[in-house]
Design a protein around this motif. Structure first.
Motif, PDB file in Angstrom:
ATOM      1  N   SER A  43       0.837  -1.016  -0.076  1.00  0.00           N
ATOM      2  CA  SER A  43       0.189   0.057  -0.081  1.00  0.00           C
ATOM      3  C   SER A  43       0.843   1.298  -0.059  1.00  0.00           C
ATOM      4  CB  SER A  43      -0.981   0.147   1.301  1.00  0.00           C
ATOM      5  OG  SER A  43      -0.057   0.133   2.325  1.00  0.00           O
ATOM      6  N   GLY A  44       2.042   1.248   0.654  1.00  0.00           N
ATOM      7  CA  GLY A  44       2.931   2.554   0.742  1.00  0.00           C
ATOM      8  C   GLY A  44       2.566   3.045   1.993  1.00  0.00           C
ATOM      9  N   ILE A  45       1.705   2.469   2.759  1.00  0.00           N
ATOM     10  CA  ILE A  45       1.345   3.342   3.991  1.00  0.00           C
ATOM     11  C   ILE A  45       2.334   2.520   5.182  1.00  0.00           C
ATOM     12  CG2 ILE A  45      -0.437   3.266   5.856  1.00  0.00           C
ATOM     13  CD1 ILE A  45      -2.495   2.890   3.360  1.00  0.00           C
ATOM     14  N   ASN A  46       2.692   3.479   5.956  1.00  0.00           N
ATOM     15  CA  ASN A  46       3.655   3.131   7.002  1.00  0.00           C
ATOM     16  C   ASN A  46       3.026   2.117   7.916  1.00  0.00           C
ATOM     17  OD1 ASN A  46       4.891   3.129   9.683  1.00  0.00           O
ATOM     18  ND2 ASN A  46       5.990   5.097   8.772  1.00  0.00           N
ATOM     19  N   GLU A  47       3.915   1.072   8.231  1.00  0.00           N
ATOM     20  CA  GLU A  47       3.690  -0.101   8.901  1.00  0.00           C
ATOM     21  C   GLU A  47       3.129   0.239  10.220  1.00  0.00           C
ATOM     22  OE1 GLU A  47       6.028  -4.154  10.266  1.00  0.00           O
ATOM     23  OE2 GLU A  47       6.889  -3.007   8.611  1.00  0.00           O
ATOM     24  N   ALA A  48       3.302   1.340  10.912  1.00  0.00           N
ATOM     25  CA  ALA A  48       2.990   1.364  12.475  1.00  0.00           C
ATOM     26  C   ALA A  48       1.357   1.691  12.095  1.00  0.00           C
ATOM     27  CB  ALA A  48       3.811   3.063  12.536  1.00  0.00           C
ATOM     28  N   PHE A  49       0.743   2.407  11.091  1.00  0.00           N
ATOM     29  CA  PHE A  49      -0.722   2.592  11.094  1.00  0.00           C
ATOM     30  C   PHE A  49      -1.323   1.257  11.346  1.00  0.00           C
ATOM     31  CE2 PHE A  49       0.452   6.461   9.236  1.00  0.00           C
ATOM     32  CZ  PHE A  49      -0.614   7.658   9.410  1.00  0.00           C
ATOM     33  N   PHE A  50      -0.805   0.271  10.515  1.00  0.00           N
ATOM     34  CA  PHE A  50      -1.465  -1.259  10.491  1.00  0.00           C
ATOM     35  C   PHE A  50      -0.910  -1.765  11.994  1.00  0.00           C
ATOM     36  CE2 PHE A  50      -0.653  -0.749   6.030  1.00  0.00           C
ATOM     37  CZ  PHE A  50      -1.524  -1.336   5.356  1.00  0.00           C
ATOM     38  N   GLY A  51      -0.091  -1.598  12.742  1.00  0.00           N
ATOM     39  CA  GLY A  51       0.269  -2.122  13.843  1.00  0.00           C
ATOM     40  C   GLY A  51      -0.988  -1.660  14.990  1.00  0.00           C
ATOM     41  N   ARG A  52      -1.369  -0.326  14.667  1.00  0.00           N
ATOM     42  CA  ARG A  52      -2.121   0.384  15.659  1.00  0.00           C
ATOM     43  C   ARG A  52      -3.489  -0.404  15.516  1.00  0.00           C
ATOM     44  NH1 ARG A  52       0.923   5.147  14.861  1.00  0.00           N
ATOM     45  NH2 ARG A  52      -0.563   5.975  13.262  1.00  0.00           N
ATOM     46  N   VAL A  53      -3.763  -0.930  14.604  1.00  0.00           N
ATOM     47  CA  VAL A  53      -5.208  -1.426  14.308  1.00  0.00           C
ATOM     48  C   VAL A  53      -5.237  -2.858  13.741  1.00  0.00           C
ATOM     49  CG1 VAL A  53      -6.319   0.321  13.279  1.00  0.00           C
ATOM     50  CG2 VAL A  53      -5.163  -0.886  11.737  1.00  0.00           C
ATOM     51  N   ASP A  54      -3.850  -3.786  14.586  1.00  0.00           N
ATOM     52  CA  ASP A  54      -4.129  -5.082  14.200  1.00  0.00           C
ATOM     53  C   ASP A  54      -4.885  -5.972  15.038  1.00  0.00           C
ATOM     54  OD1 ASP A  54      -2.835  -7.474  13.226  1.00  0.00           O
ATOM     55  OD2 ASP A  54      -1.276  -7.553  14.708  1.00  0.00           O
ATOM     56  N   GLU A  55      -5.897  -6.506  14.610  1.00  0.00           N
ATOM     57  CA  GLU A  55      -7.124  -7.274  15.243  1.00  0.00           C
ATOM     58  C   GLU A  55      -7.771  -6.528  16.225  1.00  0.00           C
ATOM     59  OE1 GLU A  55      -6.660 -11.542  14.777  1.00  0.00           O
ATOM     60  OE2 GLU A  55      -4.508 -11.169  15.648  1.00  0.00           O
ATOM     61  N   LYS A  56      -7.785  -5.001  16.207  1.00  0.00           N
ATOM     62  CA  LYS A  56      -8.561  -4.453  17.095  1.00  0.00           C
ATOM     63  C   LYS A  56      -9.012  -3.150  16.299  1.00  0.00           C
ATOM     64  CE  LYS A  56      -4.191  -2.548  19.025  1.00  0.00           C
ATOM     65  NZ  LYS A  56      -3.323  -3.748  18.701  1.00  0.00           N
ATOM     66  N   LEU A  57     -10.054  -2.400  16.965  1.00  0.00           N
ATOM     67  CA  LEU A  57     -10.529  -1.311  16.284  1.00  0.00           C
ATOM     68  C   LEU A  57     -10.171  -0.008  17.006  1.00  0.00           C
ATOM     69  CD1 LEU A  57     -14.118  -2.645  15.822  1.00  0.00           C
ATOM     70  CD2 LEU A  57     -12.856  -2.647  14.051  1.00  0.00           C
ATOM     71  N   LYS A  58      -9.634   0.680  16.469  1.00  0.00           N
ATOM     72  CA  LYS A  58      -9.060   1.989  16.981  1.00  0.00           C
ATOM     73  C   LYS A  58      -9.717   3.280  16.644  1.00  0.00           C
ATOM     74  CE  LYS A  58      -5.688   2.059  19.194  1.00  0.00           C
ATOM     75  NZ  LYS A  58      -5.538   2.059  20.742  1.00  0.00           N
ATOM     76  N   SER A  59     -10.087   3.298  15.629  1.00  0.00           N
ATOM     77  CA  SER A  59     -10.685   4.937  15.107  1.00  0.00           C
ATOM     78  C   SER A  59     -11.795   5.164  15.927  1.00  0.00           C
ATOM     79  CB  SER A  59     -10.927   4.883  13.612  1.00  0.00           C
ATOM     80  OG  SER A  59      -9.675   4.818  12.845  1.00  0.00           O
TER      81      SER A  59
END
Length: 203
Positions: A43-59
């Motif tokens: 995606s080109g999206i920073n890996e940290a973004f994915f880590g924050r929502v890994d199997e959980k809902l954050k927004s």
């Protein structure tokens, strides 16, 4: 042999260990946290973004109708890095891996993402709280109280995440081919049960 094995698992159940054992004994690739890196690269999206929502809902803002339907949000959209699109990219990677080679895929609603694929064995691994607490303390240390709190929160997060993107109950046995309770069964026995099932359905 099944081309893909998906594993949903409760915290402390040993699901990840069972997945690794299956991949080694069946000669299959194993994917868990690596899915985050692959989705980031794609995606080109920073890996940290994915880590924050890994199997959980954050927004704070989550789409009410968030059930995964495929597709990706355009890079020009303000929602390109939304939780929904981060899930979409992980789902894209899961689908591509499933077409590429036999693999064991842990979590990330892979059973639902691959619902239209025939050669998939879908597993749910769980255990009682006492067993989960013992396993978590053994792996991470800490007190029984802290371990129980972590287990309850992690399972709550995984359940909400699964419900949001699939519309289904995470613990509903009807979503899976095999549900195994590791409270009184060692991991190799679980692996043998799964391998025996695979031999039956693919023989």
């Amino acid at each position: 042999m099944a081309r893909i094995i998906t594993i949903a698992r409760g915290m402390g159940s040993g699901g990840r260990t069972i997945g690794k054992m299956l991949s080694e004994q069946l000669g299959m690739k194993y994917y868990d946290k690596e899915l985050i890196r692959l989705a980031s690269e794609d995606s080109g999206i920073n890996e940290a973004f994915f880590g924050r929502v890994d199997e959980k809902l954050k927004s704070s803002f989550i789409l009410k109708n968030g059930v995964y339907k495929g597709g990706l949000i355009d890079p020009s959209s303000k929602d390109f890095t939304s939780d929904t699109n981060l899930f979409n990219f992980q789902a894209k990677i899961i689908k591509e891996l499933a077409e590429k080679e036999p693999a064991v895929i842990v979590g990330r609603c892979a059973d639902f993402v691959l619902a239209d694929k025939k050669d998939v064995i879908k597993l749910f691994i769980y255990c009682d709280m006492q067993t989960a607490v013992h396993n978590v303390i053994e792996a991470y240390g800490g007190s029984e109280k802290d371990a129980k709190k972590l287990i309850e929160k992690t399972n709550k997060d995984r359940s909400a995440y699964y419900k949001h993107y699939t519309g289904r109950d995470w613990q509903d046995a009807r979503n899976y081919n095999i549900c195994l309770d590791t409270s009184h069964m060692d991991y190799q026995t679980c692996v043998d049960v799964i391998k025996g099932y695979i031999d039956i359905v693919t023989g």
